[in-house]
Every structure is written in structure tokens, then in C-alpha cells.
Design an enzyme around this catalytic site. Structure first.
Site, PDB file in Angstrom:
ATOM      1  N   TRP A 129       1.007  -1.098   0.241  1.00  0.00           N
ATOM      2  CA  TRP A 129      -0.148  -0.189   0.529  1.00  0.00           C
ATOM      3  C   TRP A 129       0.836   1.153  -0.430  1.00  0.00           C
ATOM      4  CZ3 TRP A 129       2.055   2.381   4.613  1.00  0.00           C
ATOM      5  CH2 TRP A 129       1.921   1.773   5.199  1.00  0.00           C
ATOM      6  N   GLY A 157       6.350  -6.373  -0.041  1.00  0.00           N
ATOM      7  CA  GLY A 157       6.018  -6.226   1.155  1.00  0.00           C
ATOM      8  C   GLY A 157       6.701  -6.328   2.105  1.00  0.00           C
ATOM      9  N   SER A 158       6.693  -7.402   2.922  1.00  0.00           N
ATOM     10  CA  SER A 158       7.527  -7.415   4.558  1.00  0.00           C
ATOM     11  C   SER A 158       8.066  -8.397   4.032  1.00  0.00           C
ATOM     12  CB  SER A 158       6.812  -8.096   5.250  1.00  0.00           C
ATOM     13  OG  SER A 158       5.610  -8.807   4.770  1.00  0.00           O
ATOM     14  N   GLU A 194      10.899  -8.122  -3.317  1.00  0.00           N
ATOM     15  CA  GLU A 194      11.325  -6.708  -3.336  1.00  0.00           C
ATOM     16  C   GLU A 194      10.385  -6.930  -1.499  1.00  0.00           C
ATOM     17  OE1 GLU A 194      10.935  -2.048  -3.303  1.00  0.00           O
ATOM     18  OE2 GLU A 194       9.943  -2.969  -4.565  1.00  0.00           O
ATOM     19  N   CYS A 223      10.714   1.585   1.621  1.00  0.00           N
ATOM     20  CA  CYS A 223      11.839   0.417   2.154  1.00  0.00           C
ATOM     21  C   CYS A 223      13.559   1.052   1.944  1.00  0.00           C
ATOM     22  CB  CYS A 223      11.822  -0.863   1.307  1.00  0.00           C
ATOM     23  SG  CYS A 223      11.523  -0.970  -0.443  1.00  0.00           S
TER      24      CYS A 223
END
Length: 491
Positions: free
Chosen positions: A156, A233-234, A255, A289
């Protein structure tokens, strides 16, 4: 900005085989993080609708992959032009559903337009390679061939950039897509898919779904039709998705998380460091990130640096992106606020000094004060030194020697971005050689642009996005070895 226009279109349905349709699994509120108000709804796909999306992508693949690459590129370039034409609506859409400031939202849409355009331009330039054969009259060809339907799952925090980066590369390569977008930014995803369809994308080439992340991802990765998965994402979720993709040997591009160190050497200009990194540290409320998050400053500059970074952080004006003078927006949801408060408290418990911030802002929406955490020892066990903060919070610690700085920078398990400020070429070369990071900025930021490949390292991911390498990620390099045949044979 076209805020009123965007407000009327903040809901999002599914896009299946060229048609917009309501999800069968209910809906979730689309909430404006800047004030906590519901501004729309996102429609959730049922199991049969996810299956329909996969089937549509599978059925559309033969014709799309056979389309001349230049024609695929024309559609992407047209979509880029349409996004630029509707830029004000797009800016307002991102601002309303992500909490960004107008400047951050405008910058993201500019990058999204550039990403679609670049991938469109490259679609007809995907290179094949020719190698000499091993016998006279023969040759070998390495020919990129589209893999097949691709699952794309995005976060998001940069909904337009992530969507255009992944969709642009996959479509340029000749693949079709099932696009699982974030339920926290559904209207941005809807708008981009809408513009691709308006640009002439055939039915079934891109299918947009929302839904329970775990259930949808399990269904996508269990399908033999899906040949590749691209996820941002995480790290925790990335590991789960990689495990899910493994049984079907689905190719993955990941990623994942980052926790970027900034090494400030004794010959650096403190004002330059802060002016250069602040935009990345506090832009988009630090939810990136590659955002600088751990400053390691030579002891001779430490006190000056803490004072000036504290003053910079305290100077930000928090508020909704539609308000005049706002320079820092909201974080995505209350869960992010709670995580940031926890990290700040834990750092204080480990002896840090919170020189500014550290608290939730008392207003509607999800705001966390820009925060500077100073004085943690390099070997501190405070969570904030090893856990990705993903918010407007930074630590500052001092070091004496270059070895100490590099060891501290490499101590966190993430290895995505890192930054170095020095005037010494020798120091630069040694730090670049020894830093565990795949994206390094020296005396500047390290932007992720569409023309150059960038990939994670360690638990920050693997595979590449951007550049021709990002497009080739969705292809198989087929080796064709051939000779001229019998010259006397009848043609």
C-alpha cells in the site's frame, strides 16, 4: 488537485476478463488515514472469482504473447499518457487513501507515468542474443519468450509506482497478469487498470482482484497456470509466499523489507547530509523500504548532527494532504502508529534519548510525530536497530572507527539500501566493497528508477525490477541451436 472528482471514485470493484464486477466475499471500508473517515469501499473476491481471474489470464496469454512487442508497447505508452492527462485525479486519489502529502503524491504519479512509458518504449527492444555455433554453418540463439500468466501482489505504501513497475514489465514481456492489489489503496489500483483498459489492453490480459491476502495468495500460488510471482511487501510475508510458490516451482521476484543505514564520516558536511536524506527519511511518512533509518555518525560530528536532525524533524507540519502548509502526512493505519510507539518506548528503555517526537498525534487520523532516537550504543539490543521501523523515526548513534561503522551498518539482517557521506575516495571504495546492501547512495540518495535494475539482498529479497533485467524476469531465455540444413534439399 481534483479532490472532489477523486472522492466520488474511491471505491473499487474487481476487473475480471475485461469487465468490472462486484466481489462475492463482501467489502471493506476504504479509509482516509489523514482523518480516519470512510471514503469508499473495496470489493472482495470470492474463491470462484479468483479462479475466474486465473482462467482469464491463461486464456488471454496466447494472443497477448503473440502480439508484436511494439504493439504491446504502444498500449503501455498510451496508458502512460492517459495517466498523465488524469494526473490531478490520480494525485488526489493517492493522497486520500494513503495519507501522503500533495508533494509526495505528485512525485509518485510522476514516477508511475515514467515507469509505464519506459516499459512501453522497451517492449519492442527486448534483446535476443546470437552466438557462434560449434560447427561450420551453425549458430545459437538466446531468445526471450514470455513465461505465461503472472501473479502480481503489491503493498500500500507506493500503490501507483509498484503497480506500474510490475504490470509494465510483465506486460512488456508478453505475460498476462492476475493483479492482487492492497486493500489499503484500492482506488489507485483501480484507476491504473482502468487506464490500461482504456488504452486498448485486451480483455483478460490484466485482472484485478482484492480479498483476504492469505487466501488469495494461496489460491494463486497453488494454480499450475501461474508461472511467476512478483511481490513487494514485508520480509515475513515474502518468505511465506516463496514457500507457497515452491511446490509448483513458480518463479518469484521479491522486493522485501529494508532498514537503511547512513554512514556519516568525519569529513562530511552535516547540513548537506540532513538536507539530502530528510526527504527520503520523512517523505511518505517514512514508509519506504529504502528510507534512511539508522544514522551512524562519526563522534566528532555527533552532537551537531543530533541537534540539526532534531530541529529538522521538529520543523515538519503534520496534517491532511489537502491542508495548506502540510509537509508530513499520516501513516497507513493505527497498527503502524502502535508499532512506532512500541519501538520508541523500547529504545527509551534501552537508554536512548528521544530528542523529539515519540508519540501519536492527538487528532483525527493516524499520525506519529517525526521522531529522533539518539544515543543507542552500536551493540544495543533495542528493537529499533534490528526491526524495520517503516515510519517517520530515525536513530542516531556515534562511532569512532570505520570498522565500527561498517559493522554496525551490517548488523541488521536487511540488506537493501545504504548511504554514505564522505569526501574520501578511499573510504568510499572500502565502504561500498564491504557494505551489505544492494542499493548504495554516496553523497546522495539512491533512487529506484525504471531504466536500471534493482534487487534485494539477503532477507530484503531477490530478483530484479527495473531495466531490461526487470522485463527479462518474466521470460524464459530459450536456447535455439540451428544449422542451415542440407543445401541440396528441396525447399
Amino acid at each position: 488537485m481534483s479532490v472532489d472528482t477523486a472522492l466520488a471514485r474511491m471505491s473499487a470493484d474487481l476487473f475480471l476478463n475485461g469487465c468490472w464486477t462486484t466481489g462475492k466475499a463482501g467489502a471493506l471500508d476504504n479509509v482516509d488515514p489523514g482523518n480516519g473517515r470512510t471514503i469508499g469501499a473495496v470489493s472482495l473476491a470470492g474463491t470462484d472469482q479468483v479462479a475466474e481471474a486465473i482462467t482469464a489470464a491463461e486464456n488471454a496469454f496466447p494472443a497477448w504473447s503473440a502480439m508484436p512487442a511494439a504493439a504491446r508497447g504502444d498500449i503501455l505508452r498510451c496508458a502512460a499518457a492517459l495517466l498523465a492527462d488524469r494526473g490531478e485525479e490520480a494525485v488526489a486519489t493517492i493522497l486520500l487513501e494513503t495519507g501522503k502529502t500533495e508533494a509526495d503524491a505528485r512525485g509518485e504519479i510522476g514516477r508511475a507515468v515514467e515507469t509505464l512509458r519506459w516499459n512501453g518504449e522497451q517492449a519492442g527492444r527486448i534483446p535476443a542474443s546470437v552466438f557462434p555455433g560449434v560447427v561450420a554453418g551453425s549458430r545459437r540463439l538466446s531468445i526471450p519468450t514470455p513465461l505465461g500468466p503472472v501473479a502480481v501482489i503489491t503493498a500500500w505504501n507506493f500503490p501507483a509506482v509498484l503497480a506500474t513497475r510490475k504490470l509494465g514489465a510483465a506486460l512488456a514481456a508478453g505475460c498476462t497478469v492476475v493483479f492482487k492489489a492492497s486493500e489499503f489503496a484500492p482506488a489507485t489500483a483501480r484507476l491504473i487498470v482502468e487506464l490500461l483498459a482504456e488504452a486498448g489492453l485486451p480483455a483478460g490480459v490484466v485482472n484485478l482482484v482484492f480479498g483476504d491476502p492469505q487466501a488469495v495468495s494461496e489460491q494463486l500460488t497453488s494454480s499450475p497456470a501461474i508461472k511467476a510471482l512478483s511481490f513487494t511487501g514485508s520480509t515475513a510475508v515474502g518468505k511465506t509466499l516463496a514457500a507457497q510458490a515452491a511446490p509448483n516451482l513458480i518463479r518469484t521476484v521479491m522486493e522485501l523489507g529494508g532498514h537503511a543505514p547512513v554512514l556519516v564520516m568525519d569529513d562530511a558536511d552535516v547540513d548537506h547530509v540532513i538536507a539530502t536524506t530528510a526527504a527520503a527519511k520523512f517523505g511518505s511518512a517514512g514508509q519506504s523500504c529504502v528510507a534512511p533509518s539508522r544514522y551512524f555518525v562519526h563522534e566528532s560530528l555527533y552532537r551537531e548532527f543530533v541537534d540539526k536532525l532534531t530541529a529538522k524533524a521538529a520543523s515538519y507540519v503534520l496534517g491532511h494532504g489537502t491542508e495548506d502548509g502540510v509537509t508530513l502526512g499520516a501513516v497507513a493505519h493505527q497498527g503502524r502508529v502502535d508499532a512506532l510507539v512500541r519501538l520508541a518506548r523500547d529504545a527509551a528503555d534501552h537508554g536512548a534519548v528521544i530528542t523529539t517526537g515519540g508519540r501519536q498525534v492527538g487528532r483525527d487520523g493516524f499520525y506519529f510525530e517525526p521522531t529522533v532516537v539518539a544515543g543507542l550504543p552500536l551493540d544495543s539490543e533495542a528493537m529499533i536497530l534490528s526491526e524495520e521501523p517503516f515510519g517517520p523515526i530515525a536513530t542516531v548513534s556515534s562511532f569512532s572507527t570505520l570498522d565500527e561503522a561498517i559493522e554496525a551498518a551490517n548488523a541488521a539482517p536487511f540488506a537493501f539500501a545504504a548511504y554514505l557521506f564522505t569526501n574520501s575516495m578511499d573510504v568510499r571504495d572500502e565502504v561500498v566493497r564491504r557494505l551489505s546492501a544492494s542499493n548504495i547512495g554516496v553523497n546522495q540518495l539512491a533512487p529506484s528508477l525504471p531504466d536500471v535494475p534493482l534487487g534485494g539482498l539477503g532477507i530484503s529479497g531477490y530478483g530484479y525490477e527495473g531495466g531490461i533485467e526487470g522485463i527479462l524476469a518474466f521470460t524464459q531465455l530459450r536456447l535455439v541451436s540451428e544449422t542451415a540444413g542440407d543445401p541440396h534439399a528441396r525447399r
